[in-house]
Design a protein around this motif. Sequence first.
Motif, short mmCIF file in Angstrom:
data_model
loop_
_atom_site.label_atom_id
_atom_site.label_comp_id
_atom_site.label_asym_id
_atom_site.label_seq_id
_atom_site.Cartn_x
_atom_site.Cartn_y
_atom_site.Cartn_z
N PRO A 121 0.81 -1.23 0.00
CA PRO A 121 0.00 0.00 0.00
C PRO A 121 0.84 1.28 0.00
O PRO A 121 0.45 2.27 -0.62
CB PRO A 121 -0.84 -0.09 1.28
CG PRO A 121 -0.64 -1.46 1.82
CD PRO A 121 0.53 -2.08 1.14
N GLN A 122 1.99 1.27 0.68
CA GLN A 122 2.85 2.45 0.68
C GLN A 122 3.42 2.71 -0.72
O GLN A 122 3.51 3.85 -1.16
CB GLN A 122 4.00 2.29 1.67
CG GLN A 122 3.56 2.40 3.11
CD GLN A 122 4.74 2.22 4.04
OE1 GLN A 122 5.47 1.24 3.97
NE2 GLN A 122 4.93 3.19 4.93
N LEU A 123 3.78 1.64 -1.41
CA LEU A 123 4.29 1.77 -2.77
C LEU A 123 3.20 2.31 -3.69
O LEU A 123 3.43 3.21 -4.49
CB LEU A 123 4.81 0.43 -3.28
CG LEU A 123 5.32 0.39 -4.72
CD1 LEU A 123 6.46 1.36 -4.94
CD2 LEU A 123 5.73 -1.04 -5.08
N ALA A 124 2.00 1.76 -3.57
CA ALA A 124 0.88 2.23 -4.39
C ALA A 124 0.61 3.71 -4.16
O ALA A 124 0.40 4.47 -5.11
CB ALA A 124 -0.36 1.39 -4.11
N SER A 125 0.64 4.12 -2.91
CA SER A 125 0.42 5.52 -2.57
C SER A 125 1.53 6.41 -3.15
O SER A 125 1.26 7.48 -3.69
CB SER A 125 0.35 5.68 -1.05
OG SER A 125 0.21 7.03 -0.70
N MET A 127 3.36 5.81 -5.75
CA MET A 127 3.23 5.88 -7.20
C MET A 127 2.12 6.84 -7.61
O MET A 127 2.28 7.60 -8.56
CB MET A 127 3.01 4.49 -7.80
CG MET A 127 4.17 3.52 -7.56
SD MET A 127 5.84 4.22 -7.78
CE MET A 127 5.77 4.89 -9.41
N GLN A 128 1.02 6.83 -6.89
CA GLN A 128 -0.06 7.78 -7.17
C GLN A 128 0.44 9.22 -6.99
O GLN A 128 0.16 10.09 -7.80
CB GLN A 128 -1.26 7.52 -6.25
CG GLN A 128 -2.01 6.25 -6.55
CD GLN A 128 -2.73 6.28 -7.89
OE1 GLN A 128 -3.02 7.33 -8.44
NE2 GLN A 128 -3.01 5.10 -8.41
N SER A 129 1.20 9.43 -5.92
CA SER A 129 1.73 10.76 -5.64
C SER A 129 2.71 11.21 -6.73
O SER A 129 2.65 12.35 -7.20
CB SER A 129 2.43 10.74 -4.28
OG SER A 129 3.03 11.97 -4.02
#
Length: 179
Positions: A121-125, A127-129
Amino acid sequence: MEERYPDAYLHYLMEYHATRDFFECHELLEEYWKEHPGDSRAEIWVGLIQLAVGHYHLRRGNYNGARKIYANSLQRLNLQALEELGIDGSKLLHALEHRQEKLLAGELVGYEEMDFDLIDPQLASEMQSRCQTAGLQWGIIEGIEAAVIHRHKLRDRSEVIAARAAAAELKKKSRPGAV
């Protein structure tokens, strides 16, 4: 974030999912891989490079090239290493194997996008940022320009060509009886 994942990998993910510039994906991870010869993740980096190159070939209609490079990628990618990189390895490997089977059977015509899901989830966040900062959207592609699809034809190769010519000249001069 960079303690867990190299910046080149994060940039690879953004290019892969937000611009579909697979040539750039290849360049980013290849440079990182070459700069870190003792990296314990060398095999997975090469597998991800090959995955992007396979997509690049397939999108350009080079089915033989895609088939060969996907086979190499499948030999290097593995579930554990992918999951350590925050990727749903099972889903990615299944999708790549399915694509390869269709290529081998001659059933794949054209190119379809192939995303991979992030399980961190931290990686996904992150990448969105990064996408938002760059003015891009993760996973949403609206018309890919020909310059991205045929990027290898557009790059300046004058240095490479000059280096090859110089090497050929040296080789020629080193032959017995060369003048």
